[in-house]
Design a protein around this motif. Structure first.
Motif, mmCIF file in Angstrom:
data_model
loop_
_atom_site.group_PDB
_atom_site.id
_atom_site.type_symbol
_atom_site.label_atom_id
_atom_site.label_comp_id
_atom_site.label_asym_id
_atom_site.label_seq_id
_atom_site.Cartn_x
_atom_site.Cartn_y
_atom_site.Cartn_z
ATOM 1 N N GLU A 134 0.896 -1.160 0.101
ATOM 2 C CA GLU A 134 -0.058 0.105 0.148
ATOM 3 C C GLU A 134 0.650 1.109 -0.010
ATOM 4 O O GLU A 134 0.424 2.314 -0.576
ATOM 5 N N LEU A 135 1.891 1.199 0.693
ATOM 6 C CA LEU A 135 2.760 2.431 0.860
ATOM 7 C C LEU A 135 3.466 2.482 -0.711
ATOM 8 O O LEU A 135 3.470 3.702 -1.069
ATOM 9 N N VAL A 136 3.777 1.471 -1.074
ATOM 10 C CA VAL A 136 4.426 1.806 -2.619
ATOM 11 C C VAL A 136 3.516 2.458 -3.174
ATOM 12 O O VAL A 136 3.841 3.255 -4.200
ATOM 13 N N SER A 137 2.126 2.009 -3.410
ATOM 14 C CA SER A 137 1.057 2.471 -4.110
ATOM 15 C C SER A 137 0.823 3.927 -3.927
ATOM 16 O O SER A 137 0.696 4.842 -4.858
ATOM 17 N N ARG A 138 0.904 4.414 -2.502
ATOM 18 C CA ARG A 138 0.681 5.748 -2.304
ATOM 19 C C ARG A 138 1.959 6.558 -2.799
ATOM 20 O O ARG A 138 1.581 7.738 -3.276
ATOM 21 N N LEU A 139 2.953 6.132 -2.715
ATOM 22 C CA LEU A 139 4.198 6.747 -2.893
ATOM 23 C C LEU A 139 4.282 7.136 -4.541
ATOM 24 O O LEU A 139 4.714 8.118 -4.950
ATOM 25 N N ALA A 140 3.902 6.033 -5.301
ATOM 26 C CA ALA A 140 4.012 6.157 -6.667
ATOM 27 C C ALA A 140 2.873 6.989 -7.068
ATOM 28 O O ALA A 140 3.424 7.983 -8.066
ATOM 29 N N ASP A 141 1.818 7.444 -6.549
ATOM 30 C CA ASP A 141 0.781 8.349 -6.557
ATOM 31 C C ASP A 141 1.684 9.756 -6.483
ATOM 32 O O ASP A 141 1.246 10.738 -7.306
ATOM 33 N N GLU A 142 1.899 9.836 -5.246
ATOM 34 C CA GLU A 142 2.546 10.982 -4.525
ATOM 35 C C GLU A 142 3.546 11.337 -5.727
ATOM 36 O O GLU A 142 3.518 12.678 -5.926
ATOM 37 N N PHE A 143 4.287 10.871 -6.039
ATOM 38 C CA PHE A 143 5.556 11.182 -6.925
ATOM 39 C C PHE A 143 5.280 11.130 -8.406
ATOM 40 O O PHE A 143 6.179 11.503 -9.365
ATOM 41 N N ALA A 144 4.138 10.279 -8.660
ATOM 42 C CA ALA A 144 3.498 10.219 -10.084
ATOM 43 C C ALA A 144 4.894 9.389 -10.915
ATOM 44 O O ALA A 144 5.327 9.841 -11.767
ATOM 45 N N ILE A 145 5.183 8.043 -10.342
ATOM 46 C CA ILE A 145 6.082 7.536 -10.957
ATOM 47 C C ILE A 145 5.414 5.801 -10.907
ATOM 48 O O ILE A 145 4.676 5.739 -9.961
ATOM 49 N N ALA A 146 6.039 5.045 -11.611
ATOM 50 C CA ALA A 146 5.706 3.698 -11.509
ATOM 51 C C ALA A 146 5.940 3.100 -10.284
ATOM 52 O O ALA A 146 6.962 3.198 -9.823
ATOM 53 N N GLU A 147 5.208 2.049 -9.839
ATOM 54 C CA GLU A 147 5.249 1.186 -8.789
ATOM 55 C C GLU A 147 6.573 0.537 -8.776
ATOM 56 O O GLU A 147 7.079 0.115 -7.523
ATOM 57 N N ASP A 148 7.105 0.216 -9.947
ATOM 58 C CA ASP A 148 8.119 -0.678 -9.998
ATOM 59 C C ASP A 148 9.425 0.116 -10.152
ATOM 60 O O ASP A 148 10.658 -0.279 -10.691
ATOM 61 N N SER A 149 9.496 1.416 -10.113
ATOM 62 C CA SER A 149 10.507 2.278 -10.411
ATOM 63 C C SER A 149 11.543 2.075 -9.355
ATOM 64 O O SER A 149 11.379 1.854 -8.103
ATOM 65 N N PRO A 150 12.863 2.391 -9.657
ATOM 66 C CA PRO A 150 14.025 1.977 -8.882
ATOM 67 C C PRO A 150 13.668 2.484 -7.306
ATOM 68 O O PRO A 150 13.864 1.671 -6.496
ATOM 69 N N PRO A 151 13.405 3.780 -7.258
ATOM 70 C CA PRO A 151 13.410 4.288 -5.729
ATOM 71 C C PRO A 151 12.185 3.701 -4.872
ATOM 72 O O PRO A 151 12.719 3.108 -3.476
ATOM 73 N N LEU A 152 11.190 3.013 -5.590
ATOM 74 C CA LEU A 152 10.352 2.384 -4.721
ATOM 75 C C LEU A 152 10.606 0.734 -4.541
ATOM 76 O O LEU A 152 10.054 0.117 -3.509
ATOM 77 N N GLN A 153 11.625 0.256 -5.414
ATOM 78 C CA GLN A 153 12.015 -0.982 -5.279
ATOM 79 C C GLN A 153 12.679 -1.158 -3.687
ATOM 80 O O GLN A 153 12.928 -2.405 -3.247
ATOM 81 N N MET A 154 12.893 -0.267 -3.353
ATOM 82 C CA MET A 154 13.597 -0.210 -1.946
ATOM 83 C C MET A 154 12.724 0.096 -0.721
ATOM 84 O O MET A 154 13.212 0.567 0.361
ATOM 85 N N THR A 155 11.510 0.175 -0.861
ATOM 86 C CA THR A 155 10.729 0.587 0.009
ATOM 87 C C THR A 155 10.698 -0.404 1.295
ATOM 88 O O THR A 155 10.841 -0.181 2.374
ATOM 89 N N ASP A 156 11.074 -1.796 0.949
ATOM 90 C CA ASP A 156 11.175 -2.714 2.008
ATOM 91 C C ASP A 156 12.466 -2.440 3.086
ATOM 92 O O ASP A 156 12.145 -2.377 4.107
#
Lengths: 100, 303
Positions: free
Chosen positions: A62-84
């Motif tokens: 859910e957090l990945v999804s929220r951040l993807a919306d916030e920054f208008a980037i894909a959920e699998d983009s490199p910064p969000l791959q490090m959410t864990d």
């Protein structure tokens, strides 16, 4: 204490959002935790993640999804791959905890 | 003066503090009286913040020469030291009193100078060139608020003056003689744990105005190196905050108050790194900051 890796079903939250004092300058966050007396310097992604969890608990997905919306980037983009890892670090700093 | 120091002691108002000073050591009384000549003496009814005594110490090691000891309210934080170095040790002792107890202020290891109500902090550890740069700023007509401590009053976000003598080390002694030809420099002490040392008597104007606070406007982190490219390097506010926190004596002691006060200071001020080779060139850059930023605020006594 070393935080364990987040599991998919874990939901994360800021245990006492009122304990955190925020300063946001130039897309960087300084967070003062009145509970621990520590000051933390977070980059934009980490700061927005913490802000999001302070507002509402979320799983990693859910957090990945929220951040993807916030920054208008894909959920699998490199910064969000490090959410864990980000969740682990925020947990180690005592800023977040599992809510369940 | 000597009788008073030796007997009941002397109460001097130094910045926001009253120090009650006693010592039977003639050399120290002479050095102190020279360096603090312009500071107001308080009457005996005024309560002192710190009670300080520099006394002769029993010589358990006679080969080390005549020793002395600094005391503050029964505590001797510096151990024994050679009596001929009583003045530098007394100064370090006064520093110890302030950073150990004055937690009503957020305190930084920083020189502070002021022009038109706005202050520049020259923050950094020992050896970064603070005092040298401070002397160069005085030569440009800036007022001395402090050579050693920035005292930030948290509720008002104002810097309080504590214009004690400027501790000149090594070549900065000659620089001060050159840049401030009318200034008064005391005896040269050598060797001390900080090398050759002398104290510049603070300008009389700085002492007269020691009750006038200033608004923080610039936070500078000078670093002296002979081959440095002298320039101002703007710092992001978070970087400025974290650098200044490193130079703060009591940030953790003040908890939330410390965070709020430091945040407010950083919001108010511009932050810069200042590598420099020559103090004169660096002081010119600081002067240019003040010139290009017009004074738009109300005078401090109107706020």
């Amino acid at each position: 204490m070393v935080a364990r890796a987040p599991r998919e079903q874990d939901r994360w939250t800021v245990p006492d959002a009122n304990a955190l004092v925020w300063r946001i300058w130039d897309d960087e966050f300084l967070i003062y935790n009145t509970a621990s007396g520590q000051t933390h310097h977070l980059n934009l992604l980490a700061g927005e993640a913490l802000r999001s969890l302070a507002a509402t608990a979320a799983s990693v997905r859910e957090l990945v999804s929220r951040l993807a919306d916030e920054f208008a980037i894909a959920e699998d983009s490199p910064p969000l791959q490090m959410t864990d890892r980000l969740i682990c670090e925020l947990d180690e700093l005592g800023l977040i905890a599992p809510s369940n | 003066m000597h009788q008073r120091f030796r007997g009941p002691g002397l109460r001097a108002r130094i910045g926001p503090f009253i120090f009650h000073l006693r010592s039977p050591i003639r050399g120290l009384v002479a050095d102190f009286s020279f360096a603090y000549a312009d500071f107001p003496i308080c009457d005996e009814s005024e309560v002192s913040d710190f009670r300080v005594c520099v006394s002769s110490a029993l010589g358990r090691r006679p080969w080390r020469g005549v020793q002395a000891q600094f005391w503050s309210d029964g505590v001797s934080p510096l151990g024994t030291f050679p009596r001929q170095l009583a003045m530098p040790y007394a100064e370090w002792g006064l520093n110890w009193c302030i950073y150990s107890y004055a937690h009503q202020f957020l305190m930084f290891h920083s020189a502070v100078v002021e022009k038109a109500g706005r202050a520049a902090l020259l923050a950094g550890p020992a050896g970064s060139g603070k005092s040298t740069l401070c002397v160069a700023m005085l030569a440009r007509g800036w007022r001395l608020l402090s050579d050693e401590f920035a005292l930030l009053d948290p509720p008002r976000c104002r810097l309080l003056p504590i214009p004690r003598p400027v501790a000149l080390k090594g070549i900065s002694i000659q620089l001060a003689e050159k840049l401030l030809p009318y200034s008064r420099i005391g005896r040269v002490f050598a060797p001390t744990r900080k090398g050759t040392l002398a104290h510049l008597r603070p300008p009389a104007d700085a002492v007269e105005r020691q009750a006038e606070p200033a608004r923080p406007a610039w936070v500078l982190f000078p670093t002296h190196a002979e081959n440095a490219n002298t320039r101002l390097v703007p710092l992001r506010k978070t970087a400025g905050f974290l650098r200044l926190e490193e130079n703060c004596f009591n940030y953790n002691k003040l908890d939330r108050t410390g965070f709020d006060a430091l945040s407010q200071l950083i919001e108010t001020a511009e932050c810069y790194e200042l590598p420099f080779a020559h103090a004169a060139a660096a002081s010119e850059l600081i002067d240019s900051l003040a010139e290009r930023q017009p004074v738009t605020d109300l005078p401090l006594d109107a706020t």
